[in-house]
Every structure is written in structure tokens, then in C-alpha cells.
Write an enzyme that holds these catalytic residues in place. Structure first.
Site, PDB file in Angstrom:
ATOM      1  CE  LYS A   1      -1.589   6.755   7.282  1.00  7.82           C
ATOM      2  NZ  LYS A   1      -0.669   7.563   6.466  1.00  7.82           N
TER       3      LYS A   1
ATOM      4  N   GLY B   1      10.159  11.767   4.823  1.00  8.14           N
ATOM      5  CA  GLY B   1       8.789  12.165   5.118  1.00  8.14           C
ATOM      6  C   GLY B   1       8.612  13.207   6.197  1.00  8.14           C
TER       7      GLY B   1
ATOM      8  CB  ALA C   1       0.656   5.764   3.145  1.00  7.02           C
TER       9      ALA C   1
ATOM     10  N   GLY D   1      -0.761   0.107   0.467  1.00  2.00           N
ATOM     11  CA  GLY D   1      -1.580   0.390   1.643  1.00  2.00           C
ATOM     12  C   GLY D   1      -2.267   1.740   1.561  1.00  2.00           C
TER      13      GLY D   1
END
Length: 245
Positions: free
Chosen positions: A65, A228, A129, A127
């Protein structure tokens, strides 16, 4: 035929492919397909673009990401602020623009569960996210601290530094690490679970399995637990809107 897909590493566990294929079927979309692009190194990303001229949009997951950003031509305003991308739109001219829909999915998933007492949060992991989660919490006026294995920034907590008092005063705890993801389902973040109460919300970005050990331990101490799955659906639908507008 329009092609969409997911960029990531070891992504056989992902439900994204199933989600979009089900959407195509339910909506009568016959000119679209979705594919997992499982790569060991982000340097292989240009090959995917060069070898798949029909790609219109991509999702991006762990661990790319952040590292995918240099390969893009531009970023949306929010993606630039967050510093992480989970959605890419490819224009007719072949230009790649990065977006972040994780923050939107998280906000839609957690907002209705928040009460005035939920004023402080712990973000487990640092990270890509986690950056989207921090961005959302800031929008919701919720104070937060990052927790990681090793201290890398001033004020950042380590797991070893977590005390029961810290847990008791941070009533939202979000797992942004891969700990507990299939197939390593017995793994979980090392926090003082005994300090959890019914006033806590434990949110796990993981959705496979639906009930991680992190969430199971939360249930044991009467905490509100959320996985999630809804976040995935909300962010995926937002990505679909971006690809097709």
C-alpha cells in the site's frame, strides 16, 4: 472486456475476487472480470500493467500500500494525506491514479458503534492500513497512539510498554497487523487482554477468519468486537464507484 484485480503478496485468503465476481453476477455485468495478481516484489508491478492492457482498476493490499506509490502518476487528495493507496484507477490514456478507500470503509463500519466514552484509541501496527485508520480517527476527533514491536517514532508505544492502565484508558483498539490472518489463525497481538471491559471496542481489519483470536479474547472480556468484512465491502464499493465514474 474490462479487467479488475488485486495486487498483493500471499493473497489466496482474500475475499475480494469472490466479492466482485458475485457483484458482477448479481448486477448482470458480463463484460468484466477480476483477478488476483500475487507478486513477491513490488518491482513486478509494471509487468502486470504492461501485460494486461484491458485493466481498468486495481485494489492494493499488504504489503504494497505504500511501496506502490512511486509507480503511480498521481494521487487523490486523501491518498496523498494518508500516504497509502489501496485503489488504483487506470485512465484511457494509461495514467495510474492512486486512491485510498480504506479510511472510508473503516469510518462506515465503526461510526454507528461509537459512543461519547470512546475518546482514545490504540492502532496496532504501523503499515499502510494503519495510516488510513489514523486518518479516519482524526476526522472523528478521536485521539490515538500507534503500537509496534519496535519504537520508530517519538511517542509511539511498543507492545512491551503496554500496561493495563493504557488499555483501560484507550477504549478502541484496532488491529492493523496481519497477526491472525489465515492460515496462521492462532496468532494475535500481545496486549494485556485482562484489562478489557464491556466499554471497549476491538476492531480487527482481518476478515478471514471472521473471528480471530484477537476478537475471541475480546469476547471473553465482554468487549464489542468487529471484524473487517463490512469495511471490505464498503471500501470495495467505493473503489467500484471510482473505477466507473
Amino acid at each position: 472486456m474490462h479487467k479488475y484485480g488485486l495486487i498483493g503478496k500471499n493473497i489466496s485468503y482474500s475475499f475480494s475476487k469472490h466479492f466482485f465476481e458475485e457483484k458482477f453476477n448479481n448486477d448482470g455485468i458480463t463484460n468484466a472480470s477480476y483477478e488476483n495478481f500475487d507478486i513477491n516484489n513490488i518491482e513486478k508491478f509494471p509487468d502486470i500493467i504492461n501485460n494486461n492492457s484491458e485493466i481498468k482498476g486495481l485494489n492494493v493490499t499488504i504489503p504494497y500500500k505504500e511501496s506502490i506509490i512511486p509507480y503511480l502518476d498521481s494521487l487523490s487528495k486523501n491518498a496523498k494525506k494518508i500516504g497509502a493507496v489501496n485503489t488504483i484507477k487506470i485512465s484511457k490514456k494509461g495514467k495510474l491514479k492512486g486512491y485510498n478507500t480504506d479510511w472510508y470503509g473503516f469510518k462506515k463500519s465503526i461510526s454507528k458503534h461509537l459512543k461519547p466514552k470512546h475518546k482514545r484509541a490504540l492502532i496496532l501496527g504501523t503499515g499502510g492500513a494503519s495510516k488510513a485508520i489514523a486518518f479516519t480517527l482524526k476526522k472523528l476527533n478521536i485521539d490515538y497512539q500507534f503500537v509496534s514491536r519496535k519504537p520508530s517514532k517519538r511517542g509511539q508505544l511498543t507492545y512491551k510498554a503496554l500496561t493495563e492502565n493504557i488499555i483501560s484508558t484507550h477504549q478502541i483498539i484496532i488491529n492493523c497487523t496481519p497477526l491472525g490472518t489465515f492460515p496462521n489463525v492462532e496468532a494475535y497481538p500481545p496486549i494485556p487482554y485482562t484489562a478489557l471491559t464491556k466499554d471497549h471496542i476491538l476492531f480487527d481489519l482481518i476478515y478471514n477468519p471472521t473471528q480471530t483470536r484477537f476478537l475471541e479474547l475480546g469476547v471473553t472480556h465482554n468487549a464489542k468486537t468487529l471484524n473487517g468484512s463490512k469495511m471490505l465491502k464498503h471500501q470495495a464499493l467505493k473503489a467500484w464507484d471510482i473505477w466507473n465514474r
